[in-house]
Design an enzyme around this catalytic site. Structure first.
Site, mmCIF file in Angstrom:
data_model
loop_
_atom_site.group_PDB
_atom_site.id
_atom_site.type_symbol
_atom_site.label_atom_id
_atom_site.label_comp_id
_atom_site.label_asym_id
_atom_site.label_seq_id
_atom_site.Cartn_x
_atom_site.Cartn_y
_atom_site.Cartn_z
ATOM 1 N N ASN A 14 0.829 -1.205 0.000
ATOM 2 C CA ASN A 14 0.000 0.000 0.000
ATOM 3 C C ASN A 14 0.868 1.261 0.000
ATOM 4 O O ASN A 14 0.544 2.239 -0.679
ATOM 5 C CB ASN A 14 -0.972 0.007 1.186
ATOM 6 C CG ASN A 14 -2.216 -0.804 0.877
ATOM 7 O OD1 ASN A 14 -3.053 -0.378 0.085
ATOM 8 N ND2 ASN A 14 -2.322 -1.990 1.463
ATOM 9 N N ARG A 91 0.136 -2.048 14.837
ATOM 10 C CA ARG A 91 0.127 -1.534 16.206
ATOM 11 C C ARG A 91 -1.139 -0.739 16.413
ATOM 12 O O ARG A 91 -1.564 0.002 15.517
ATOM 13 C CB ARG A 91 1.288 -0.547 16.418
ATOM 14 C CG ARG A 91 2.645 -1.100 16.192
ATOM 15 C CD ARG A 91 3.275 -1.603 17.433
ATOM 16 N NE ARG A 91 3.371 -0.612 18.504
ATOM 17 C CZ ARG A 91 3.634 -0.941 19.754
ATOM 18 N NH1 ARG A 91 3.805 -2.185 20.094
ATOM 19 N NH2 ARG A 91 3.715 0.005 20.692
ATOM 20 N N HIS A 109 -8.245 -1.124 5.584
ATOM 21 C CA HIS A 109 -8.569 -2.424 6.174
ATOM 22 C C HIS A 109 -9.158 -3.319 5.076
ATOM 23 O O HIS A 109 -10.019 -2.876 4.317
ATOM 24 C CB HIS A 109 -9.575 -2.240 7.316
ATOM 25 C CG HIS A 109 -9.881 -3.519 8.014
ATOM 26 N ND1 HIS A 109 -8.993 -4.104 8.886
ATOM 27 C CD2 HIS A 109 -10.947 -4.344 7.929
ATOM 28 C CE1 HIS A 109 -9.505 -5.238 9.310
ATOM 29 N NE2 HIS A 109 -10.687 -5.409 8.765
ATOM 30 N N ASP A 145 -10.215 -0.152 13.906
ATOM 31 C CA ASP A 145 -10.904 -0.276 12.606
ATOM 32 C C ASP A 145 -12.301 0.341 12.671
ATOM 33 O O ASP A 145 -13.293 -0.266 12.280
ATOM 34 C CB ASP A 145 -11.002 -1.767 12.194
ATOM 35 C CG ASP A 145 -9.625 -2.387 12.011
ATOM 36 O OD1 ASP A 145 -8.682 -1.668 11.657
ATOM 37 O OD2 ASP A 145 -9.493 -3.606 12.225
ATOM 38 N N GLU A 174 -7.461 -2.229 -2.782
ATOM 39 C CA GLU A 174 -6.895 -1.392 -1.715
ATOM 40 C C GLU A 174 -6.023 -0.298 -2.311
ATOM 41 O O GLU A 174 -6.082 0.873 -1.910
ATOM 42 C CB GLU A 174 -6.041 -2.238 -0.759
ATOM 43 C CG GLU A 174 -6.826 -3.207 0.094
ATOM 44 C CD GLU A 174 -5.935 -3.944 1.089
ATOM 45 O OE1 GLU A 174 -5.005 -3.330 1.642
ATOM 46 O OE2 GLU A 174 -6.158 -5.138 1.318
HETATM 47 C C1 GRF Z 1 -3.301 -4.745 3.837
HETATM 48 O O1 GRF Z 1 -4.141 -5.819 3.530
HETATM 49 C C2 GRF Z 1 -4.030 -3.696 4.628
HETATM 50 O O2 GRF Z 1 -5.379 -3.587 4.298
HETATM 51 C C3 GRF Z 1 -3.891 -4.195 6.049
HETATM 52 O O3 GRF Z 1 -2.597 -4.731 6.105
HETATM 53 C C4 GRF Z 1 -2.187 -5.160 4.804
HETATM 54 C C5 GRF Z 1 -0.898 -4.459 4.500
HETATM 55 O O4 GRF Z 1 -0.357 -4.869 3.277
HETATM 56 N N1 GRF Z 1 -4.124 -3.132 6.997
HETATM 57 P P1 GRF Z 1 0.862 -4.071 2.647
HETATM 58 O O5 GRF Z 1 1.980 -4.104 3.691
HETATM 59 O O6 GRF Z 1 0.408 -2.676 2.359
HETATM 60 O O7 GRF Z 1 1.237 -4.823 1.424
#
Ligand code: GRF
Length: 201
Positions: A14, A91, A109, A145, A174
């Site tokens: 991400n 965390r 999420h 969340d 995402e």
């Molecule tokens: C993702 O699925 C996000 O939604 C969740 O943790 C994962 C992180 O993936 N909070 P990355 O490290 O961004 O690949």
């Protein structure tokens, strides 16, 4: 120019999607000022440094949440961060941390909240038997969340899916959803009534 701070603990896909969206001007008027990991071996922090971004490791192991959060907040403030993006940051933020940056912390999420909060949301959704899942970008508040929802994307669960193929398609959404949400928040053309966020026309 807005300064983004990214917090991560792992893979960092991400984070990379956000960085790519900035480079491709899909996110306007922003730069990544700092990437902070609580884990020294997080692949995401190595990627940040490869991309010549400022990567900082602030280890959380063996330290109290209050002490760790104080150092993370100080580092974000040193870099004049306007918006904080949690990107796989494993965390819980203390209420004090959240209060330092009201409506300026986002999280992503991998489920359609409020369904399946917490860990392994894709597996939870798959095991439950849902036909549609997806992802949620939301403001962070004091609960896990939980804060007001900014963007959601849906993903159909196929008969041929297992939890891994489902998680992979959710992850693609995402990456799109996070850029959209960041743009919306940076532009500031929204209002929040209760939990409901509406774009201003
Ligand atoms: C993702 O699925 C996000 O939604 C969740 O943790 C994962 C992180 O993936 N909070 P990355 O490290 O961004 O690949």
């Amino acid at each position: 120019m807005h300064n983004l701070g990214i917090l991560l603990s792992g893979r960092g896909s991400n984070f990379v999607a956000i960085a790519d969206s900035i480079d491709a001007s899909r996110i306007a008027d922003a730069r990544i000022a700092v990437v902070i990991s609580n884990k020294a071996d997080a692949p995401g922090i190595a990627t940040a440094r490869q991309r010549a971004l400022h990567g900082v490791v602030i280890p959380s192991k063996g330290r109290s949440r209050a002490e760790h959060d104080r150092e993370v907040v100080a580092t974000l403030q040193q870099h004049n961060v306007d918006l904080i993006c949690l990107a796989g940051y494993m965390r819980l933020l203390s209420p004090w941390f959240v209060q330092q940056f009201p409506r300026r912390i986002l999280n992503i999420h991998p489920s359609l909240l409020p369904a399946f909060p917490g860990l392994e949301a894709q597996e939870q959704a798959f095991a439950y038997g849902v036909k549609v899942s997806g992802c949620t970008v939301h403001f962070v508040d004091e609960e896990l969340d939980h804060g007001p929802i900014i963007v959601q994307k849906t993903v159909s669960v196929l008969d041929t899916d297992d939890e891994h193929t489902l998680a992979k398609r959710i992850l693609e959404q995402e990456h799109i959803a996070y850029a959209e949400a960041i743009n919306m928040v940076l532009k500031g053309n929204f209002e929040i009534a209760g939990r409901r966020l509406k774009q201003k026309i």
